[in-house]
Design an enzyme around this catalytic site. Structure first.
Site, PDB file in Angstrom:
ATOM      1  N   PHE A 175       0.841  -1.195   0.000  1.00 43.23           N
ATOM      2  CA  PHE A 175       0.000   0.000   0.000  1.00 43.23           C
ATOM      3  C   PHE A 175       0.885   1.257   0.000  1.00 43.23           C
ATOM      4  CE2 PHE A 175      -2.827   3.116   1.971  1.00 43.23           C
ATOM      5  CZ  PHE A 175      -4.027   2.868   1.320  1.00 43.23           C
ATOM      6  N   ASP A 233       1.426  -5.512   8.313  1.00 40.37           N
ATOM      7  CA  ASP A 233       0.303  -4.594   8.155  1.00 40.37           C
ATOM      8  C   ASP A 233      -0.954  -5.448   7.996  1.00 40.37           C
ATOM      9  OD1 ASP A 233      -1.726  -2.931   7.164  1.00 40.37           O
ATOM     10  OD2 ASP A 233      -0.249  -1.500   6.432  1.00 40.37           O
ATOM     11  N   TYR A 258     -11.225   0.957  10.426  1.00 45.85           N
ATOM     12  CA  TYR A 258     -12.411   1.442   9.687  1.00 45.85           C
ATOM     13  C   TYR A 258     -12.762   0.547   8.504  1.00 45.85           C
ATOM     14  CZ  TYR A 258      -8.633   3.665   7.020  1.00 45.85           C
ATOM     15  OH  TYR A 258      -7.483   3.902   6.317  1.00 45.85           O
ATOM     16  N   LYS A 259     -11.956  -0.496   8.250  1.00 45.95           N
ATOM     17  CA  LYS A 259     -12.248  -1.405   7.139  1.00 45.95           C
ATOM     18  C   LYS A 259     -13.156  -2.520   7.673  1.00 45.95           C
ATOM     19  CE  LYS A 259      -8.291   0.188   4.585  1.00 45.95           C
ATOM     20  NZ  LYS A 259      -6.847   0.126   4.358  1.00 45.95           N
ATOM     21  N   ARG A 310     -12.469  -3.541  -6.979  1.00 43.30           N
ATOM     22  CA  ARG A 310     -12.305  -4.511  -5.895  1.00 43.30           C
ATOM     23  C   ARG A 310     -13.685  -4.787  -5.321  1.00 43.30           C
ATOM     24  NH1 ARG A 310      -8.024  -2.299  -1.735  1.00 43.30           N
ATOM     25  NH2 ARG A 310      -9.572  -0.636  -1.807  1.00 43.30           N
TER      26      ARG A 310
HETATM   27  C1  LIG Z   1      -6.061   1.214   4.262  1.00 40.36           C
HETATM   28  C2  LIG Z   1      -4.598   0.968   4.444  1.00 40.36           C
HETATM   29  C3  LIG Z   1      -3.783   1.920   5.064  1.00 40.36           C
HETATM   30  C4  LIG Z   1      -4.361   3.254   5.461  1.00 40.36           C
HETATM   31  O1  LIG Z   1      -3.606   3.970   6.374  1.00 40.36           O
HETATM   32  P1  LIG Z   1      -4.267   5.273   7.034  1.00 40.36           P
HETATM   33  O2  LIG Z   1      -3.206   5.838   7.866  1.00 40.36           O
HETATM   34  O3  LIG Z   1      -5.493   4.831   7.769  1.00 40.36           O
HETATM   35  O4  LIG Z   1      -4.679   6.189   5.918  1.00 40.36           O
HETATM   36  C5  LIG Z   1      -2.451   1.599   5.257  1.00 40.36           C
HETATM   37  N1  LIG Z   1      -1.939   0.404   4.857  1.00 40.36           N
HETATM   38  C6  LIG Z   1      -2.714  -0.525   4.247  1.00 40.36           C
HETATM   39  C7  LIG Z   1      -2.129  -1.831   3.814  1.00 40.36           C
HETATM   40  C8  LIG Z   1      -4.052  -0.267   4.007  1.00 40.36           C
HETATM   41  O5  LIG Z   1      -4.821  -1.172   3.389  1.00 40.36           O
END
Ligand SMILES: *Cc1c(COP(=O)(O)O)cnc(C)c1O
Length: 408
Positions: free
Chosen positions: A126, A203, A228-229, A377
């Protein structure tokens, strides 16, 4: 339609179908296929937020900090750890965003491996993970060893085996890849990194709440993830961090705030870190923002994480079957692993016309997630998503592709 009949049968046989009633209704919705970006709110959360404002914040005012709020990030962290992360107590805490926690833990990890000059990550991780790693590498004079991965797959044990060595300070991977949904072999990768003397940071943004995570059993050092996911914490809900117990007192994170200090209310002259997981906090914890996560962890515990995973596998399998039947004739490619042991809870589909149909789908309350340049997705959140809904969404994609196909 045969597909919808089949989906109705799967819903009727689904032991978790009744949990869909626990979510705030949305009468207009045809298919919400983006639970991997923003989970839906629980009805219990409406009540919890109201009572938090009226009784806790409004009623207890500043006394609330002493009475319960100060302990909440670690208490919820423990519950999340036990139900979702395979983590014994005292190792998980809620606070900051995933981005900020990545910085804190990556920086702490490389400082704990002085003399090692390299960090390992995959090119398809990401963006925020890659950017934070680039920033720390620049700050600390480290090299990044980027692994090239199959875009429809992800990092393999063999690749990690070849990449790590006596120069490696840290390896950073996503447990479930945000693009393909590839589920990494976390225990094996952790073991390989440890054999080279490196630390491992997982992660868990796309796995927490849907895929079994066993941080203690894997021997993981560090982990972060969003709430939040699939944990339905709401837009901008705070993230979680895990730090293995034995490492905590030897790691120093770089944002030295008062809440991570040994005695915050002493207002002392010099920063001295707290012992235990609290040293990974920095400023005032986001008590209001973490309330919805309390409800979702309780719901996952009630439904059972194994049942949640079983439905997630069934939903993604169903989505691939329907996509093969309806969408491959349009030239749509499945960009996710077909082996469910290697797949998280979303399915990625690719087609050059997706960028033109996504607006059309959203306007019709069919809500997948679009990623540049050509992928949708299909995120399937097992407690809120039905087989019928998933099927309706894919039928709508088929119809939209017919319209743009006809216009070519
Ligand atoms: C959604 C996501 C993030 C988001 O990070 P934020 O700090 O909440 O914006 C980071 N890493 C991965 C792998 C994600 O899927």
């Amino acid at each position: 339609m045969v597909l919808l009949d089949q989906a109705a049968k799967l819903d009727a046989a689904d032991p978790l179908n009744r949990y869909r009633d626990r979510f705030v209704p949305n009468e207009d919705l045809v298919a919400y296929l983006d639970g991997n970006s923003l989970g839906r709110p629980l009805k219990a959360t409406v009540d919890r937020l109201r009572s938090f404002v009226e009784e806790q914040w409004g009623g207890r005012l500043i006394r609330g900090w002493d009475e319960r709020w100060l302990d909440t990030p670690a208490r919820l962290g423990d519950h999340l750890g036990r139900v979702v992360l395979g983590a014994a107590g005292g190792q998980t805490v809620i606070g900051d965003s995933t981005t900020v926690l990545l910085y804190k833990l990556i920086r702490a990890a490389v400082a704990a491996r002085p003399g090692r000059t390299e960090v390992v990550c995959d090119r398809d991780n990401f963006p925020t993970d890659r950017y934070i790693l680039q920033g720390v590498a620049a700050e600390c004079g480290l090299r990044i060893k980027w692994l090239d991965v199959d875009p429809a797959g992800g990092v393999t044990v063999d690749q990690v085996h070849k990449a790590v060595g006596s120069d490696t300070a840290l390896v950073l991977f996503s447990h479930v890849a945000y693009r393909s949904g590839w589920l990494a072999e976390a225990a094996e990768i952790t073991e390989l990194a440890h054999a080279a003397g490196a630390l491992v940071l997982w992660d868990l943004c796309h796995s927490a709440g849907v895929v079994p995570v066993e941080l203690d059993e894997w021997g993981a050092d560090l982990a972060v993830g969003c709430t939040y996911k699939f944990l339905n914490g709401g837009p901008g809900a705070p993230a979680f961090a895990y730090v293995r117990a034995e490492l905590q007192d030897s790691l120093q994170q770089p944002i030295w705030g008062w809440i991570g200090a040994r005695n915050p209310f002493e207002m002392g002259e010099r920063y001295e870190p707290a012992t235990g997981i609290r040293r990974f906090l920095s400023g005032t914890p986001p008590i209001l923002g973490l309330q919805p996560v309390i409800d979702m962890v309780e719901l996952i515990e009630e439904a059972g994480p194994a049942a949640v995973r079983a439905k997630s596998v069934q939903l993604t399998e169903h989505a691939i079957t329907v996509a093969d039947e309806l969408l491959t004739p349009h030239g749509v490619r499945v960009g996710s692993p077909r082996d469910s042991d290697r797949r998280g809870s979303h399915v990625t589909l690719a087609h050059p016309d997706f960028h033109t149909i996504v607006r059309h789908l959203w306007d019709r309350d069919v809500i997948p997630d679009f990623r540049n340049p050509d992928t949708l997705r299909i995120g399937l959140s097992p407690l809120s998503t039905s087989f019928t809904e998933t099927t309706r969404g894919l039928i709508a994609i088929d119809e939209a592709l017919r319209v743009v196909g006809g216009a070519h």
